[in-house]
Design a protein around this motif. Structure first.
Motif: not given
Length: 127
Positions: A98-112, A49-61
């Motif tokens: 690469h098997v997913t399109n980039p997914i906006d960290l602000n738009e996806i939930s933890g369960p997703e 998994v790659i995280l780009f532009g992660a903020t502290t709240p998005s990282w915790h999620k």
């Protein structure tokens, strides 16, 4: 900080998800394409998994969601923390691709995120 990846049978459950360890690579000072190349190289046996532009709240999620997926028996090889200057997104690599399109960290939930890791594991590594 999370440590080395944990392998568990799907029926095993840790006492809590916080006990689940996932390898983290700090790639914040590396260019996005170099991070993608590295993620693809490390995805032979489990998703990366790659995280780009992660903020502290998005990282915790994201961390909690990935710990949940691993607790359910789905491996994650590594998480790359890519450049924070990039738009906030999550990408998954499996079997060198690469098997997913980039997914906006602000738009996806933890369960997703947990379901996404599960689905990628099942499609590329199960069986």
């Amino acid at each position: 900080m999370l440590a080395a990846a944990t392998t568990m049978p799907a029926t095993a459950q840790p006492a809590s998800n916080s006990q689940v360890n996932i390898s983290i690579s700090d790639a914040r000072k590396i260019g996005p394409n170099s991070v993608r190349f590295s993620a693809a190289q490390l995805s032979r046996n489990a998703p990366t998994v790659i995280l780009f532009g992660a903020t502290t709240p998005s990282w915790h999620k994201v961390r909690a969601a990935m710990q949940e997926a691993v607790a359910q028996g789905y491996q994650i090889n590594c998480v790359f923390m890519g450049p924070t200057s990039e738009p906030p997104s999550l990408e998954i690599y499996a079997k060198g691709h690469h098997v997913t399109n980039p997914i906006d960290l602000n738009e996806i939930s933890g369960p997703e995120i947990t379901r996404l890791v599960r689905d990628v594991w099942r499609e590329y590594y199960a069986g």
